[in-house]
Scaffold this motif. Structure first.
Motif, short mmCIF file in Angstrom:
data_model
loop_
_atom_site.label_atom_id
_atom_site.label_comp_id
_atom_site.label_asym_id
_atom_site.label_seq_id
_atom_site.Cartn_x
_atom_site.Cartn_y
_atom_site.Cartn_z
N UNK A 217 0.81 -1.22 0.00
CA UNK A 217 0.00 0.00 0.00
C UNK A 217 0.85 1.27 0.00
N UNK A 218 2.08 1.18 0.48
CA UNK A 218 2.89 2.39 0.63
C UNK A 218 3.82 2.66 -0.55
N UNK A 219 3.50 2.13 -1.74
CA UNK A 219 4.29 2.49 -2.91
C UNK A 219 3.80 3.83 -3.45
N UNK A 220 4.71 4.54 -4.09
CA UNK A 220 4.36 5.83 -4.67
C UNK A 220 5.01 5.98 -6.02
N UNK A 221 4.40 6.81 -6.85
CA UNK A 221 4.94 7.10 -8.17
C UNK A 221 4.31 8.39 -8.67
N UNK A 222 4.89 8.92 -9.73
CA UNK A 222 4.28 10.08 -10.36
C UNK A 222 3.99 9.75 -11.82
N UNK A 223 2.96 10.41 -12.32
CA UNK A 223 2.59 10.33 -13.73
C UNK A 223 2.46 11.76 -14.23
N UNK A 224 3.18 12.07 -15.29
CA UNK A 224 3.11 13.39 -15.89
C UNK A 224 2.62 13.26 -17.33
N UNK A 225 1.53 13.94 -17.62
CA UNK A 225 1.03 13.99 -18.99
C UNK A 225 1.67 15.18 -19.68
N UNK A 226 2.24 14.93 -20.87
CA UNK A 226 2.97 15.96 -21.61
C UNK A 226 2.48 15.99 -23.06
N UNK A 227 2.99 16.97 -23.78
CA UNK A 227 2.72 17.10 -25.22
C UNK A 227 3.98 16.69 -25.98
N UNK B 223 7.83 3.14 -0.84
CA UNK B 223 8.74 2.74 -1.91
C UNK B 223 8.38 3.57 -3.14
N UNK B 224 9.34 4.31 -3.64
CA UNK B 224 9.12 5.13 -4.82
C UNK B 224 9.40 4.29 -6.06
N UNK B 225 8.36 4.06 -6.85
CA UNK B 225 8.53 3.28 -8.08
C UNK B 225 9.25 4.09 -9.16
N UNK B 226 8.98 5.40 -9.19
CA UNK B 226 9.61 6.25 -10.19
C UNK B 226 8.62 7.19 -10.83
N UNK B 227 8.99 7.63 -12.03
CA UNK B 227 8.22 8.65 -12.74
C UNK B 227 7.86 8.14 -14.13
N UNK B 228 6.62 8.37 -14.49
CA UNK B 228 6.09 7.95 -15.78
C UNK B 228 5.65 9.19 -16.54
N UNK B 229 6.03 9.30 -17.81
CA UNK B 229 5.63 10.40 -18.68
C UNK B 229 4.86 9.84 -19.86
N UNK B 230 3.66 10.34 -20.08
CA UNK B 230 2.83 9.89 -21.20
C UNK B 230 2.52 11.10 -22.08
N UNK B 231 2.74 10.92 -23.37
CA UNK B 231 2.45 11.97 -24.34
C UNK B 231 1.00 11.86 -24.77
N UNK B 232 0.18 12.81 -24.34
CA UNK B 232 -1.25 12.78 -24.64
C UNK B 232 -1.51 12.96 -26.13
#
Length: 159
Positions: free
Chosen positions: A36-46, A92-101
């Motif tokens: 339950x204590x995992x974390x991550x970020x998701x950034x939507x970009x162009x 636990x930080x999984x990391x960062x995800x970037x998705x191009x919308x």
């Protein structure tokens, strides 16, 4: 899972897309039985921003659909050593995800499925990379892509 979502799309990202990504990533975390204590970020970009990231970190001078930066890369020799009980308390930080919308409708049309399915695919694909899966070797690709399909199908985003 603690998921932080950033929107760099200048109004292109819809609330429905944001909610789909959030629900699906939490579903995928539960599917993988992550703590339950995992974390991550998701950034939507162009396109321009993901092109810059792709060039800077991968040496490829073009826009792409998804880029993952795993926090716990096994090649990282600077990992912090701490007592086991403290490890269990810290997220636990999984990391960062970037998705191009911008790539979502383009690739959905090309592949002949819905934009929701494409967005879901990009979320799960990147998420699995953050969890140590890759597709460099044929056997790894078979395993990763089968798991992607399982998660997406069971969530209701069939091809």
């Amino acid at each position: 899972m603690d998921l932080t979502i950033f929107d760099h799309t200048e109004g292109v990202l819809t609330d429905d897309q944001r909610q789909l990504a959030e629900r699906l990533l939490n579903y995928a975390a539960a599917y993988l039985k992550l703590a339950d204590n995992v974390e991550m970020s998701l950034t939507f970009v162009r396109n321009p921003e993901i092109k810059q990231l792709n060039k800077q970190y991968r040496g490829v001078d073009r826009a792409t659909d998804v880029i993952s930066f795993a926090a716990e890369d096994s090649s990282d020799e600077s990992q912090i050593i701490m007592p086991e009980e403290l490890k269990e308390e810290l997220p636990e930080n999984l990391g960062d995800l970037f998705i191009c919308i911008d790539k979502v409708p383009e690739q959905a049309k090309f592949l002949g499925h819905s934009a929701d399915r494409e967005l879901g695919f990009l979320c799960v694909h990147g998420f699995l990379h953050l969890n140590g899966y890759d597709h460099e070797k044929a056997e790894d690709e078979k395993k990763m892509f089968a798991l992607q399909r399982e998660i997406l199908d069971s969530y209701g985003l069939k091809r």
